[in-house]
Design a protein around this motif. Sequence first.
Motif, PDB file in Angstrom:
ATOM      1  N   ASP A 195       6.744  82.665  26.252  1.00  0.00           N
ATOM      2  CA  ASP A 195       7.575  83.868  26.313  1.00  0.00           C
ATOM      3  C   ASP A 195       7.402  84.655  27.613  1.00  0.00           C
ATOM      4  O   ASP A 195       8.276  85.414  28.005  1.00  0.00           O
ATOM      5  CB  ASP A 195       7.219  84.813  25.154  1.00  0.00           C
ATOM      6  N   LEU A 196       6.269  84.508  28.264  1.00  0.00           N
ATOM      7  CA  LEU A 196       5.912  85.358  29.411  1.00  0.00           C
ATOM      8  C   LEU A 196       6.084  84.607  30.733  1.00  0.00           C
ATOM      9  O   LEU A 196       5.591  83.489  30.870  1.00  0.00           O
ATOM     10  CB  LEU A 196       4.452  85.807  29.255  1.00  0.00           C
ATOM     11  N   GLY A 197       6.776  85.268  31.690  1.00  0.00           N
ATOM     12  CA  GLY A 197       6.927  84.668  33.011  1.00  0.00           C
ATOM     13  C   GLY A 197       7.894  83.501  33.013  1.00  0.00           C
ATOM     14  O   GLY A 197       8.737  83.423  32.138  1.00  0.00           O
ATOM     15  N   PRO A 198       7.766  82.564  33.994  1.00  0.00           N
ATOM     16  CA  PRO A 198       6.756  82.566  35.045  1.00  0.00           C
ATOM     17  C   PRO A 198       7.018  83.657  36.094  1.00  0.00           C
ATOM     18  O   PRO A 198       8.157  83.988  36.379  1.00  0.00           O
ATOM     19  CB  PRO A 198       6.892  81.167  35.658  1.00  0.00           C
ATOM     20  N   THR A 244       2.463  95.186  32.500  1.00  0.00           N
ATOM     21  CA  THR A 244       3.243  94.110  31.894  1.00  0.00           C
ATOM     22  C   THR A 244       2.520  93.568  30.669  1.00  0.00           C
ATOM     23  O   THR A 244       3.142  93.260  29.649  1.00  0.00           O
ATOM     24  CB  THR A 244       3.448  92.963  32.916  1.00  0.00           C
ATOM     25  N   VAL A 245       1.210  93.448  30.790  1.00  0.00           N
ATOM     26  CA  VAL A 245       0.379  92.956  29.680  1.00  0.00           C
ATOM     27  C   VAL A 245      -0.846  93.851  29.565  1.00  0.00           C
ATOM     28  O   VAL A 245      -1.430  94.244  30.578  1.00  0.00           O
ATOM     29  CB  VAL A 245      -0.109  91.507  29.930  1.00  0.00           C
ATOM     30  N   VAL A 296       0.508  81.897  33.917  1.00  0.00           N
ATOM     31  CA  VAL A 296       1.925  82.276  33.980  1.00  0.00           C
ATOM     32  C   VAL A 296       2.375  82.781  35.355  1.00  0.00           C
ATOM     33  O   VAL A 296       3.525  83.187  35.514  1.00  0.00           O
ATOM     34  CB  VAL A 296       2.277  83.340  32.902  1.00  0.00           C
ATOM     35  N   CYS A 297       1.472  82.760  36.351  1.00  0.00           N
ATOM     36  CA  CYS A 297       1.796  83.298  37.677  1.00  0.00           C
ATOM     37  C   CYS A 297       1.539  82.263  38.773  1.00  0.00           C
ATOM     38  O   CYS A 297       0.681  81.394  38.615  1.00  0.00           O
ATOM     39  CB  CYS A 297       0.938  84.528  37.984  1.00  0.00           C
ATOM     40  N   GLU A 298       2.264  82.408  39.906  1.00  0.00           N
ATOM     41  CA  GLU A 298       2.014  81.531  41.051  1.00  0.00           C
ATOM     42  C   GLU A 298       0.742  81.941  41.779  1.00  0.00           C
ATOM     43  O   GLU A 298      -0.042  81.090  42.203  1.00  0.00           O
ATOM     44  CB  GLU A 298       3.197  81.593  42.032  1.00  0.00           C
ATOM     45  N   VAL A 299       0.576  83.241  41.956  1.00  0.00           N
ATOM     46  CA  VAL A 299      -0.614  83.780  42.628  1.00  0.00           C
ATOM     47  C   VAL A 299      -1.126  84.971  41.830  1.00  0.00           C
ATOM     48  O   VAL A 299      -0.341  85.790  41.357  1.00  0.00           O
ATOM     49  CB  VAL A 299      -0.281  84.251  44.068  1.00  0.00           C
TER      50      VAL A 299
END
Length: 276
Positions: A46-49, A97-98, A204-207
Amino acid sequence: GPKRSGPELLCQLKGRVGVTTLTPEHKPFSSLLWATLLPPRPLTSDLGPFKRCAVVSSAGSLKNSGLGKEIDSHDAVLRFNSAPTVGFVKDVGTKTTVRLINSQVMASDDHRFLSSSLYSAGILVAWDPAPYSSDLGEWYNKTDYPIFLQYQKYRRLHPQQPFYILHPRVEWQLWDTIQANMAEAIQRNPPSSGLLGTVLMMSVCEVVHVYEFLPSRRKTELCHYYQRFYDAACTLGAYHPLLYEKNLVKRMNQGPDRHIFTHGRVTLPGFNSFNC
Ligand code: NCC
């Protein structure tokens, strides 16, 4: 064990830790009426990316950091427990966000978890120190704090806010990874919210930029940026294997040491940003 390089550690972490949350299908919850309150899909679906993410520790060294604008420039921001933004925007930003919360926060009266507006921004993710086995049935009957009772109450009061419960397997997969990279035996208590949140965002993140987990030149015995309470154990650890967690993060950092010193900032790649 062998002294692994940063890239080796990142690959080990990616291979061993799978961030998952409880869904209504998990036993023994599947047979309980309130299981319908759990989100139908796991958090990572559900979150991101997201591209750039910030993890904001609650350390006292964030005080007078002026990092608020930099933190808010990220696509997603994770905060912990009862760490506020109101009144501290210049240092920690406004975006949430979280929010990752431990079960102690959910259960103790001083945090007013069910009624305070502090918890109403963003997605909530809760966790509770589970027995090492990570067996859900065993945990259900022996939680550290009444996480499930409080979860049900909160969901009924705030049905629109997304709220996930971390699968306790994550705690121990992470603990095993820390232990596998330390020469000495570490205490068998789950990692701090700080490391759990960092790994959550790496999923869920690139960096991921982590702020004041490794203390900057502002290092202080002030426990939290939002409270007048002094205890070096907040930074060094007591119950949580915090010093070992920090050692691991230091070894995985891809940014220059200078950024730790000036900004308390560590740079970690998301799990989908590197191949092993
Ligand atoms: O203090 P806490 O953590 O809420 O902080 C969130 C995360 O920030 C990092 N941190 C914090 C302070 C500091 N001086 N240096 C840091 O590096 C840590 O990674 C930390 O995890 C927790 O992990 O959930 C913890 O929660 C508190 C407490 O339950 C909540 O703040 C609610 O009051 C624990 N304190 C106690 O039990 C007394 C703490 O041990 C861990």
